[in-house]
Design an enzyme around this catalytic site. Sequence first.
Site, PDB file in Angstrom:
ATOM      1  CG  HIS A 105      34.164  38.043  33.267  1.00 38.59           C
ATOM      2  ND1 HIS A 105      32.808  37.617  32.892  1.00 38.59           N
ATOM      3  CD2 HIS A 105      34.506  38.758  34.820  1.00 38.59           C
ATOM      4  CE1 HIS A 105      32.354  36.841  34.372  1.00 38.59           C
ATOM      5  NE2 HIS A 105      33.199  37.346  34.969  1.00 38.59           N
ATOM      6  CG  HIS A 137      34.299  42.916  36.143  1.00 39.52           C
ATOM      7  ND1 HIS A 137      33.349  42.821  37.322  1.00 39.52           N
ATOM      8  CD2 HIS A 137      35.186  41.954  36.813  1.00 39.52           C
ATOM      9  CE1 HIS A 137      33.572  41.443  38.356  1.00 39.52           C
ATOM     10  NE2 HIS A 137      34.578  41.134  37.911  1.00 39.52           N
ATOM     11  CG  HIS A 162      39.483  40.814  40.104  1.00 38.99           C
ATOM     12  ND1 HIS A 162      39.000  41.881  39.469  1.00 38.99           N
ATOM     13  CD2 HIS A 162      38.367  40.267  39.607  1.00 38.99           C
ATOM     14  CE1 HIS A 162      37.814  41.805  39.101  1.00 38.99           C
ATOM     15  NE2 HIS A 162      37.509  41.163  39.164  1.00 38.99           N
ATOM     16  CG  ASP A 163      37.667  38.498  36.924  1.00 39.49           C
ATOM     17  OD1 ASP A 163      37.824  37.278  37.159  1.00 39.49           O
ATOM     18  OD2 ASP A 163      36.489  39.121  37.073  1.00 39.49           O
ATOM     19  CG  ASP A 223      35.244  38.733  41.183  1.00 38.70           C
ATOM     20  OD1 ASP A 223      34.988  39.444  40.372  1.00 38.70           O
ATOM     21  OD2 ASP A 223      35.341  37.713  41.279  1.00 38.70           O
TER      22      ASP A 223
END
Length: 509
Positions: free
Chosen positions: A146, A150, A186-187, A303
């Site tokens: 992560h 990514h 998103h992460d 994802d």
Amino acid sequence: MVSEDIEAQTMISSVEDTPKAVKEWLAATFTKQIFGRRQTVEPPKFRSIVQAVRASMYVDKITRKTSQAPVDISPASQMLQEELNNWDIDVFKYDCLTTNKPFRGLFAEVLRRYGLIKRFKINLNYLENYCALVESGYNLHGNPYHNAIHGADVLITTHNLISSTGFAAWMTDIEILALLFSAMIHDVEHTGTTNNFHICTSSPLTIMYNDRSVLENHHISTAYRYLDQQDSNPFDKLSKDDFREMRGIAVEAVLGTDMSAHFTQIKNMQNALFNPSTTTKDIAAFFSVNRNTAMTLILHCADISHPTKTWDLHKKWTDNLMEEFFCQGDKETDLGLPNSPLCNRAETLVPESQVGFIDFIIVPSMNLLGDMFDALLLVQNEEATATGNKPSNYKKVERPWDSRLVENRKRWKELVTPKEETPAKPAVNGRISEKEEEEEKEEDSNTPKQRNSTTEQPNSRRNSKSSSQQRDQTEQPPSLNGSAKISADSNDSKTDAPPVGKSSAGAAP
């Protein structure tokens, strides 16, 4: 607990050939207890029919190099110009070319291809400053998986999903901006540990977000806090309405990446598209008020999409992810906690876990996503034909992920550890009785035949159309190439995607 999660857990536990550790991991990761509903955001309306008719032209426009791109002959920029629309782009190579600063050129290039830089008067200096903050956030904890690579991979995959399928032609400009922004952030500031780890250790983030989608809440909150830093808000020219709409989409999409909501999300979309009485009018009506649902599914699939890429890329992603899991297991051991599923370095069955991930999560998700695109394009085609704008020429979207899934699943199956032989019966008084010895010889003589007839049978195929399809020599994943068959105002709609909650469901880690 919602009914979808109960059905999913029952389905997972009933599969015989999947190792117990893999079952526990699937259940722990992809199901959850129900909690509060999100704040309702007034959904935007579809673009006009005229704009929808331009879908094919729009796809062609996206695939061409933009004339507005600045002159930049750097290797990273050249790679984007040539390979941004490539499903199997080597994002690891791109990251190296950018010296681990992938977003600064990438996000600007993606926005430029949709004309969003000019449309929303985005300040490129502010955009670069913001992307630098996002890159630092992704690399804050040094995660093997992560990290910024990514994030860049998910951004590129999201772009490819909406551009190559024509879905972007259905979206408003602010929706495209919101979804691409969500994919990038998103992460951000992921801790390299799971939500369950945070909850079990009562981390500060868990206390802050009350055990609910702990990391996902942190990601979206962090992304918006970055906008408050000086000269770092590239969206400062947006109107209040546009900014509010963008935030509503982003919040829902990022929260939708919580893996524990997976089965509920899949089941809701299946129910909307593939009810026996569903017509194209029903689908059009559903998406006219549930557009965010479609965008959330796109980001969720992007994802978890690494098994849909070439083997070399998928294997590298898997190695990185497993190392991150093992690091969490090490922390759990140090804290005196039991290891979470797939987090024990000594006992985790990696090939088995990936077969389960592909069968139970990835295949149904990607089949459903393709079916959703097909259904929307069918609606678009029929609406355009009805208005006399163009002749009917409906064509299903291409699914580059299908062949990759077949190949990757086959490669993992080849690496699965053979089952151990049944241990010998214990001796009685220091020796095996003659009767037991005869029984053991009889069992041994029958074993090869039994093993040949039962091994390598994918559990997720139990709901497929025929036994011959279930046992083909290629070990094809369940319901691959399945797609919705929807007719206007007819009752014969159906899909090949296996319904969640039944014994045939397939998916990913």
